[in-house]
Enzyme design. Structure first.
Site, PDB file in Angstrom:
ATOM      1  N   LEU A  44       0.845  -1.199   0.000  1.00 17.48           N
ATOM      2  CA  LEU A  44       0.000   0.000   0.000  1.00 17.48           C
ATOM      3  C   LEU A  44       0.882   1.251   0.000  1.00 17.48           C
ATOM      4  O   LEU A  44       1.646   1.476   0.940  1.00 17.48           O
ATOM      5  CB  LEU A  44      -0.927   0.005   1.214  1.00 17.48           C
ATOM      6  CG  LEU A  44      -1.827  -1.224   1.370  1.00 17.48           C
ATOM      7  CD1 LEU A  44      -2.886  -0.967   2.442  1.00 17.48           C
ATOM      8  CD2 LEU A  44      -2.490  -1.606   0.050  1.00 17.48           C
TER       9      LEU A  44
ATOM     10  N   ARG B 283       1.761  14.534   6.987  1.00 20.76           N
ATOM     11  CA  ARG B 283       2.656  15.019   8.040  1.00 20.76           C
ATOM     12  C   ARG B 283       4.122  15.080   7.630  1.00 20.76           C
ATOM     13  O   ARG B 283       4.956  15.599   8.357  1.00 20.76           O
ATOM     14  CB  ARG B 283       2.489  14.152   9.294  1.00 20.76           C
ATOM     15  CG  ARG B 283       1.262  14.541  10.093  1.00 20.76           C
ATOM     16  CD  ARG B 283       1.126  13.728  11.344  1.00 20.76           C
ATOM     17  NE  ARG B 283       0.678  12.368  11.068  1.00 20.76           N
ATOM     18  CZ  ARG B 283       0.889  11.339  11.877  1.00 20.76           C
ATOM     19  NH1 ARG B 283       1.571  11.493  12.987  1.00 20.76           N
ATOM     20  NH2 ARG B 283       0.436  10.137  11.565  1.00 20.76           N
TER      21      ARG B 283
ATOM     22  N   ALA C  98      50.938  12.486  -8.430  1.00 17.82           N
ATOM     23  CA  ALA C  98      50.079  13.492  -7.796  1.00 17.82           C
ATOM     24  C   ALA C  98      49.560  14.476  -8.838  1.00 17.82           C
ATOM     25  O   ALA C  98      50.301  14.914  -9.715  1.00 17.82           O
ATOM     26  CB  ALA C  98      50.868  14.244  -6.731  1.00 17.82           C
TER      27      ALA C  98
HETATM   28  C1  UD1 Z   1      -3.692   1.495  10.089  1.00 17.47           C
HETATM   29  C2  UD1 Z   1      -4.645   0.433  10.675  1.00 17.47           C
HETATM   30  C3  UD1 Z   1      -4.451   0.360  12.179  1.00 17.47           C
HETATM   31  C4  UD1 Z   1      -3.017   0.096  12.528  1.00 17.47           C
HETATM   32  C5  UD1 Z   1      -2.110   1.132  11.875  1.00 17.47           C
HETATM   33  C6  UD1 Z   1      -0.665   0.741  12.065  1.00 17.47           C
HETATM   34  C7  UD1 Z   1      -6.621   0.430   9.246  1.00 17.47           C
HETATM   35  C8  UD1 Z   1      -8.026   0.865   9.105  1.00 17.47           C
HETATM   36  N1  UD1 Z   1      -5.995   0.796  10.362  1.00 17.47           N
HETATM   37  O1  UD1 Z   1      -4.149   2.746  10.562  1.00 17.47           O
HETATM   38  O2  UD1 Z   1      -5.270  -0.683  12.707  1.00 17.47           O
HETATM   39  O3  UD1 Z   1      -2.842   0.069  13.932  1.00 17.47           O
HETATM   40  O4  UD1 Z   1      -2.359   1.206  10.455  1.00 17.47           O
HETATM   41  O5  UD1 Z   1       0.164   1.773  11.620  1.00 17.47           O
HETATM   42  O6  UD1 Z   1      -6.101  -0.262   8.383  1.00 17.47           O
HETATM   43  N2  UD1 Z   1      -3.252   3.708   2.403  1.00 17.47           N
HETATM   44  C9  UD1 Z   1      -3.585   3.642   1.070  1.00 17.47           C
HETATM   45  N3  UD1 Z   1      -4.841   4.001   0.691  1.00 17.47           N
HETATM   46  C10 UD1 Z   1      -5.781   4.423   1.570  1.00 17.47           C
HETATM   47  C11 UD1 Z   1      -5.435   4.498   2.937  1.00 17.47           C
HETATM   48  C12 UD1 Z   1      -4.162   4.138   3.321  1.00 17.47           C
HETATM   49  O7  UD1 Z   1      -2.758   3.234   0.237  1.00 17.47           O
HETATM   50  O8  UD1 Z   1      -6.887   4.733   1.140  1.00 17.47           O
HETATM   51  C13 UD1 Z   1      -1.910   3.303   2.823  1.00 17.47           C
HETATM   52  C14 UD1 Z   1      -1.116   4.432   3.420  1.00 17.47           C
HETATM   53  O9  UD1 Z   1      -0.344   5.088   2.429  1.00 17.47           O
HETATM   54  C15 UD1 Z   1      -0.246   3.720   4.435  1.00 17.47           C
HETATM   55  C16 UD1 Z   1      -1.083   2.539   4.865  1.00 17.47           C
HETATM   56  O10 UD1 Z   1      -2.024   2.349   3.848  1.00 17.47           O
HETATM   57  O11 UD1 Z   1       0.950   3.236   3.864  1.00 17.47           O
HETATM   58  C17 UD1 Z   1      -1.751   2.735   6.216  1.00 17.47           C
HETATM   59  O12 UD1 Z   1      -2.628   3.821   6.177  1.00 17.47           O
HETATM   60  P1  UD1 Z   1      -2.792   4.832   7.385  1.00 17.47           P
HETATM   61  O13 UD1 Z   1      -3.719   5.898   6.960  1.00 17.47           O
HETATM   62  O14 UD1 Z   1      -1.473   5.216   7.921  1.00 17.47           O
HETATM   63  O15 UD1 Z   1      -3.549   3.894   8.438  1.00 17.47           O
HETATM   64  P2  UD1 Z   1      -3.642   4.163  10.009  1.00 17.47           P
HETATM   65  O16 UD1 Z   1      -4.742   5.127  10.252  1.00 17.47           O
HETATM   66  O17 UD1 Z   1      -2.329   4.459  10.558  1.00 17.47           O
END
Ligand code: UD1
Ligand code: MG
Length: 454
Positions: free
Chosen positions: A13, A20, A367
């Site tokens: 993903l 941030r 050199a």
């Molecule tokens: C997610 C988990 C959470 C976990 C945490 C660990 C879910 C709903 N929650 O939350 O349980 O404890 O990670 O760090 O899965 N991404 C996409 N497309 C999207 C959304 C996200 O590609 O539509 C990718 C982001 O780029 C990232 C990863 O998925 O690499 C995680 O997404 P993020 O939004 O960080 O999830 P958290 O809210 O941290």
């Protein structure tokens, strides 16, 4: 090292905004150990030899996909036009997984420290359960999804925002990594809704739906440090520290000598052989291989190069891409080498630039030798044969060849090929004018005296 013999598909993903980071560069392309975060995620899974690699892109998709074709040309990118959640993201891989009979592993592009051994443990658990998620005991669980267990069974994952006070007491948190039978995963994901605090399609709804559908789900637990995700520059800086610590420890374990490991910086793909020695303050850029028994002396910078056994580089040397340093060759202080083969036992010890060149075995470059390789438009090659002696301050104006056992006189500007065994003299003949230095000095002093008076 794969624990099961089933084919494996990797889904990474990489579509999130990474707000941030405060950056125009998509988060998966931020650099850790001189390689994009995305490359670290792919490297974690590489030992499992996935037969399909699918990367979900979204924010900065063009740039991420361009980098992906360098890092893993065999990977396919699928776009997630709108970031509707982690479950929605994985669902974008459905077409790419059509007809795939095997396991799927889901990784995040911003989670670079997952060890291949941990993925192996997940695959081993996968042999007993349909869905396996990776958890960890969080020091501070705030913000993470909590894993609700019943014995071995992962009953469900509840996101922090959606959790009750009692659920928030749970320390076992979701890392986000998942391993599941690919068709069960896709079939379950199609049933995931978005009725939650974020209005998103959560990947974390998969275990509960899978269990309700008669499948089994479990959790595998790893160290929290392994699941460290990167969300800000501060976290990226901390990750770099951890990366370097891990690589230094690994190099020491593999038999590399370092007097001050904390001052040596590695890249993701740096290879240093057993019994090599790295003095303090050495920086490795991408693509460096240092063979056994080589010595990299203090304050040297190396990238895209190969240093053979017994060679000595530095102190204060710069090896740029395409530098190929032969066995027992010596590259000394303030020497820069780029796209050049330095033959076995050859020496370039002081203040030199050797670019687009080949230097034969045992040749010695004095050199201040410079290969003048660039005419402002094109690059040209310099070829020096074996056992040649290049006098100090020779300018080798490329394209030019210096033969085997040939010599150039110090200070020569060499514009024509030098045959084997010949001596090239390419400088103005010296003329001595008796007494002229003293006369000249007197005249200059007189001029200065007149000026200070006036
Ligand atoms: C997610 C988990 C959470 C976990 C945490 C660990 C879910 C709903 N929650 O939350 O349980 O404890 O990670 O760090 O899965 N991404 C996409 N497309 C999207 C959304 C996200 O590609 O539509 C990718 C982001 O780029 C990232 C990863 O998925 O690499 C995680 O997404 P993020 O939004 O960080 O999830 P958290 O809210 O941290
Ligand atoms: Mg996150």
């Amino acid at each position: 090292m794969q624990a099961t013999s089933r084919p494996l598909a990797l889904v990474v993903l990489a579509a999130g905004a990474g707000t941030r980071m405060q950056s125009d560069l998509p988060k998966p392309l931020h650099s850790l150990g001189q390689a994009p975060l995305l490359a670290h995620a792919l490297a974690s899974a590489a030992p499992l030899e996935p037969s399909r690699i699918i990367v979900v892109t979204g924010h900065g998709a063009d740039a991420v996909e361009a980098a992906l074709s360098d890092i893993a040309p065999e990977a396919v990118a699928v776009r997630q036009a709108e970031q509707l959640g982690t479950g929605h993201a994985v669902l974008q891989a459905a077409d790419a997984l059509d007809g795939f009979d095997g396991d799927a592993v889901v990784l995040y592009a911003d989670t670079p420290f997952i060890r291949p051994e941990t993925l192996d443990t997940m695959l081993a658990a996968r042999a007993q359960h349909d869905v396996v998620m990776l958890g960890f005991e969080a020091e501070d669980p705030t913000g993470y999804g909590r894993m609700v267990m019943d014995g071995d069974t992962l009953m469900r994952i509840v996101e922090h925002k959606d959790a009750s006070d009692a659920e928030r007491e749970i320390k076992l948190c979701n890392s986000g990594l998942l391993c599941a039978d690919a068709s069960i995963l896709m079939e379950t994901l199609r049933r995931v809704g978005n009725d939650n605090a974020n209005g998103e399609y959560y990947l974390t709804d998969v275990p509960e739906l899978a269990v309700a559908g008669g499948h089994s789900a479990t959790a595998v637990v790893c160290e929290e440090a392994e699941t460290l995700g990167i969300n800000s520059r501060a976290e990226l800086a901390r990750a770099e520290e951890r990366f370097q610590q891990l690589r230094r420890a690994e190099a020491l374990d593999n038999g590399v000598t370092m007097q001050a490991p904390r001052t040596v910086f590695f890249a993701l793909d740096t290879f240093v052989g057993r019994d090599a020695e790295i003095e303090p303050n050495v920086v490795f850029g991408p693509g460096v291989t240092v063979e056994s028994g080589a010595l990299i002396r203090a304050f040297s910078h190396l990238e895209g190069c190969h240093v053979s056994a017994g060679a000595i580089v530095g102190p204060y040397a710069r090896l740029r891409p395409g530098a190929e340093i032969g066995n027992n060759a010596k590259i000394g202080n303030f020497v820069e080498v780029k796209t050049a083969d330095i033959g076995e036992g050859a020496k370039v010890n002081h203040l030199s630039y050797v670019g687009d060149a080949s230097v034969g075995e045992r040749s010695n470059l004095g050199a201040g030798t410079v290969t003048c390789n660039y005419d402002g438009v094109m690059k040209h090659r310099t070829e020096i044969g074996a056992d040649a002696f290049i006098g100090s301050d020779t300018m080798l104006v490329a394209p030019v060849k210096v033969g085997a056992r040939a010599m150039t006189a110090s200070g020569s500007v060499v514009t024509e090929d030098v045959p084997d065994g010949a001596l090239a003299l390419g400088r103005a003949k010296q003329v001595n004018k008796p007494g002229l230095a003293v006369k000249l000095m007197d005249r200059l002093r007189a001029i200065k005296a007149r000026k200070t008076k006036g």
